[in-house]
Design an enzyme around this catalytic site. Structure first.
Site, PDB file in Angstrom:
ATOM      1  N   TYR A 145      -0.911  16.957  47.373  1.00  0.00           N
ATOM      2  CA  TYR A 145      -0.048  16.395  48.404  1.00  0.00           C
ATOM      3  C   TYR A 145       1.302  17.114  48.448  1.00  0.00           C
ATOM      4  O   TYR A 145       1.904  17.393  47.417  1.00  0.00           O
ATOM      5  CB  TYR A 145       0.178  14.905  48.126  1.00  0.00           C
ATOM      6  CG  TYR A 145       1.313  14.308  48.932  1.00  0.00           C
ATOM      7  CD1 TYR A 145       1.120  13.941  50.257  1.00  0.00           C
ATOM      8  CD2 TYR A 145       2.573  14.144  48.376  1.00  0.00           C
ATOM      9  CE1 TYR A 145       2.153  13.424  51.007  1.00  0.00           C
ATOM     10  CE2 TYR A 145       3.615  13.620  49.123  1.00  0.00           C
ATOM     11  CZ  TYR A 145       3.409  13.260  50.432  1.00  0.00           C
ATOM     12  OH  TYR A 145       4.435  12.752  51.176  1.00  0.00           O
ATOM     13  N   TRP A 148       6.324  20.292  47.463  1.00  0.00           N
ATOM     14  CA  TRP A 148       7.604  20.279  46.752  1.00  0.00           C
ATOM     15  C   TRP A 148       7.582  21.027  45.429  1.00  0.00           C
ATOM     16  O   TRP A 148       8.625  21.217  44.801  1.00  0.00           O
ATOM     17  CB  TRP A 148       8.046  18.831  46.526  1.00  0.00           C
ATOM     18  CG  TRP A 148       8.632  18.222  47.755  1.00  0.00           C
ATOM     19  CD1 TRP A 148       7.996  17.448  48.678  1.00  0.00           C
ATOM     20  CD2 TRP A 148       9.980  18.346  48.209  1.00  0.00           C
ATOM     21  NE1 TRP A 148       8.865  17.070  49.674  1.00  0.00           N
ATOM     22  CE2 TRP A 148      10.095  17.612  49.406  1.00  0.00           C
ATOM     23  CE3 TRP A 148      11.114  18.998  47.717  1.00  0.00           C
ATOM     24  CZ2 TRP A 148      11.281  17.517  50.123  1.00  0.00           C
ATOM     25  CZ3 TRP A 148      12.300  18.907  48.436  1.00  0.00           C
ATOM     26  CH2 TRP A 148      12.367  18.174  49.624  1.00  0.00           C
TER      27      TRP A 148
END
Length: 802
Positions: A145, A148
């Site tokens: 996901y 970052w």
């Protein structure tokens, strides 16, 4: 803990002040040492930097001061990322899984076995094929996901997606945790997500804004990190905000860093009641005839359909300031004064993302947009609203030029099932269950295999204990990670990935300014047996006969050069790739016109020629599309819904009397950096701090600096008390992202010894509409911790053969 650090936490000074590192070498010796040191440019989510390398080891990290105007301490923490004790050194397999016993209930409870790369990759490939045989590619879940973990082109989630698409696809994620509610609603309301859009330029705020409302928005704190590479120039703009004499009002249960810096008036709102406050202000503005009727008629749709609800004709409850005062615990006169202040001055409403991460979070941005429309300042210099002033340079002028993109995930996904981000546990635990989402329905398939790369689900998914229960039902769980994160410790197979510092990559500078391209050069060689995500997934693709399709025959550096060739720097400035790679950065000029940018200005000047991309071309105060969904918890107009957990629920408050909020971390990006030395500034006795007011500390008999247990029906954790007058009575705060560490992994719902707040948060969705996370809708209680054990969150598991 020394007094200066304790004061630092109490005052809420959350990291914009530099923490100096001193050296001890000087004179001739320093010159000799420097001559042996190589200075290598790179970039990170914390800013652009130079790594100083000597004898193959990083000895220092310094910011690229020409690119980073106000560097933060976070970039310094990168220095120990390669040799950190929590590194995954070798491919590892959970013992009973390797033996073919494969009991899922032992995940997170037993030792690992070191294996070769070939053995580990064969096991992964075979487990994928086994799942495909059982349920096709719908049995595969790509839980990788977000992006970052790296600001560059080779993001692990992209590499994972690219691999799965080569073999027919997998169940994937739709939406996000950051803006799971607002991101699904705002495009229908104003034709754009808004949460990632270019904001009104700082220059226009400084010149025109008289009042800025910080509605849960903490710009000083959250601007320290970025999805790409932050430049921190915003802090210079904020100093100009102060000089401009803007009046700041902070509506927040916490007196934030930004509120303190701007000396803002503090409205101590009860968590979860923001929509009620906005509706009351709208009611007051309408009945006093102070709202901008002309703007409403010309630029919005459906005000007449919303008005019966606002006046109580629809449900018998008029949304007056008196009504809202009981819900928000804000005096009626304060509500009226706030509305008067906003309507009589050029006012900018700076919204945030945390408010929509709550039960019925879809209503927050919708209400702000409606309130701003009634003020009539949308599209005016320094007025209107913005939902991204706190994010990676929101307000920075934009170059308008292309930097570099990222690797494509490619085509080939035949599964075409994307679940809302926060529904991970639901997906695994409830095969065959039907869930509504944006007016349609999704049927969960039976997931057998799950892979996570570059992120830790036990860190961003709410209700950790529920997630662990779900993970233990899977046939196979694979994690690709540089460190022994909580999720890696729960896996069957762990593949060691390199960090940003051990690979070549490329990144653009800032989501908004788009004014630089950074060479992210390999600083040190990969440590132990770690490999790049690109290589890991290429080797997996090879086991399916898809390696050439995955790599297209290109090395990482050839991909980087290909991406660079598409940029303005190459096409228009004529800077060759070789020149760029040598100098490490390319800088674009910002045109003067960009400093005059006002969001929605064109729409305001001519709504016919410049309509919004909505049902009517106008701002949708009412949406016929949404109304047709016929959801009980989501209507065709902004609506106040009582949260499931909040301080207004007397029955629940009797058991759990404190509202818990989980703000963005001080010294991390979510769970990143929690295993670095910089956390020593922040932690209390090695645990995540819990901020509590003096009155509540006295009420519960807890003292500053001691360890307490925070608990509710979902779980419990240990946290270190910070007593401060910067938080409202009845509210406590634990920042999200601490690494989960069960005191007794053999027990169900073991107390977290580290302070991972998602042990306490609920997986309840925002509504039938967005199915987003409600992490800020939580009630808890606290008590003395009793006997505590050492926190082992950052220790690797036992590994046989290491």
């Amino acid at each position: 803990m020394n007094n200066s650090r304790r004061d630092f936490l109490k005052k809420g000074a959350l990291g914009t002040t530099a923490i100096a590192l001193s050296g001890g070498v000087s004179g001739a010796a320093a010159n000799i040492m420097e001559s042996r040191t190589t200075k290598i440019p790179s970039a990170s989510h914390f800013g652009a930097f130079h790594a100083h390398v000597r004898d193959g080891k990083i000895v220092d990290i310094t910011s690229q001061l020409d690119s980073d105007a106000n560097p933060t301490v976070l970039v310094k923490s990168l220095a120990d990322r390669t040799t950190n004790n929590s590194r995954v050194k070798y491919p590892c397999v959970r013992k009973s899984y390797l033996e073919g016993k494969g009991k899922g209930e032992l995940r997170g409870k037993e030792e690992f076995v070191r294996v070769s790369w070939d053995k580990a990759l064969d096991l992964v490939a075979n487990s994928i094929k086994k799942a495909q045989e059982k349920g096709g590619n719908k049995a595969l879940y790509n839980a990788s996901y977000g992006g970052w973990s790296h600001p560059g082109a080779f993001k692990p989630n992209t590499m994972a997606g690219r691999f799965f698409n080569q073999i027919g696809g997998a169940v994937r994620t739709s939406g996000e945790y950051s803006n799971g509610a607002a991101g699904q609603v705002n495009p229908t309301l104003v034709g754009d997500m808004e949460v990632y859009s270019v904001q009104t330029a700082h220059e226009q705020i400084i010149a025109n804004t008289k009042v800025m409302i910080l509605w849960g928005c903490d710009m000083y704190k959250t601007q320290r990190v970025g999805y790409s590479v932050p430049n921190h120039r915003c802090y210079d703009a904020y100093e100009e905000y102060k000089k401009a004499g803007i009046k700041f009002i902070s509506i927040d249960p916490i007196y934030t860093v930004s509120a303190s810096e701007f000396k803002a008036d503090w409205i101590k709102i009860r968590p979860g009641s923001d929509v009620a406050l906005m509706l009351a202000m709208m009611n007051y503005l309408y009945k006093s005839k102070k709202y901008d009727k002309a703007f409403i008629e010309k630029y919005t749709y459906g005000f007449d359909k919303f008005l019966p609800y606002l006046l109580g004709k629809e449900d018998g409850i008029e949304k007056t300031p008196k009504w809202a005062s009981k819900i928000t615990e804000i005096p009626e006169e304060t509500i009226k004064q706030l509305a008067d202040t906003m309507v009589s001055n050029r006012t900018f409403i700076a919204g945030n993302w945390s408010l929509q991460r709550a039960h019925h979070g879809e209503q927050v941005d919708w209400s702000i947009i409606t309130l701003a429309s009634m003020l009539g300042q949308v599209g005016l210099p320094g007025g209107g609203f913005g939902f991204s002033m706190h994010y990676e340079g929101g307000g920075d002028a934009n170059s308008g030029k292309a930097t570099v993109g990222g690797m494509s995930q490619g085509g080939g996904d035949k599964v075409n099932i994307a679940i809302p981000a926060s529904r991970m546990s639901d997906l695994i635990l409830k095969p065959g269950h039907t869930v509504t989402y944006k007016g349609s329905k999704i049927v969960y398939p039976k997931v057998e295999f799950m892979l996570s790369a570059g992120g830790s689900p036990i860190g961003h998914q709410p209700d950790v204990n529920e997630l662990i229960e779900a993970m233990r039902t899977l046939d196979t769980l694979v994690v690709v990670e540089p460190w022994w994160t909580p999720s890696a410790k729960m896996a069957d197979i762990v593949l060691p990935a390199t960090t940003t510092l051990e690979r070549d990559d490329v990144a653009g500078g800032m989501s908004y300014s788009n004014d630089r391209i950074y060479a992210m050069k390999k600083i040190v060689e990969p440590v132990f047996e770690s490999k790049d995500d690109y290589e890991i997934f290429a080797l997996l693709a090879k086991r399916f006969g898809k390696e050439k399709k995955f790599t297209r025959g290109r090395t990482p550096l050839e991909w980087i050069e290909r991406l660079y060739k598409r940029s303005y720097a190459k096409k228009e400035m004529g800077i060759s790739f070789e020149e760029f790679w040598k100098q490490g950065v390319v800088k674009y000029e910002i045109p003067a016109s960009a400093r005059k940018f006002v969001r929605h200005e064109d729409f305001r000047k001519d709504p016919i020629a410049n309509p919004l991309k909505t049902e009517t071309g106008k701002i949708q105060i009412y949406s016929d599309k949404f109304a047709k969904f016929n959801y009980k918890d989501f209507k065709g107009h902004p609506t106040w819904f009582e949260p499931a957990e909040w301080l207004g629920n007397k029955k629940l408050v009797a058991k759990y009397p404190l509202h818990l909020v989980s703000p963005h971390p001080t010294y991390r990006i979510h769970s990143q950096l929690d295993n670095t030395w910089v956390q020593n500034v922040h932690k209390v006795q090695g645990r995540e701090p819990i901020r509590i007011s003096p009155n509540d500390a006295k009420k519960f008999g807890v003292k500053d600096g001691e360890i307490v247990e925070v608990y509710n029906d979902r779980g419990s954790l240990l946290a270190g008390v910070v007593v401060t007058d910067t938080i409202r009575d009845g509210v406590v705060a634990i920042e999200e992202g601490a690494w989960y560490s069960p005191e007794e992994s053999s027990k169900t719902k073991s107390r977290c010894n580290s302070g991972q707040v998602n042990v306490l948060t609920s997986s309840r969705p925002t509504s039938q509409m967005a199915q987003a996370t409600t992490a800020n809708t939580v009630l808890v209680s606290i008590r003395k911790a009793g006997t505590i054990k050492p926190n082992l969150a950052y220790q690797p598991p036992k590994i046989i053969g290491a």
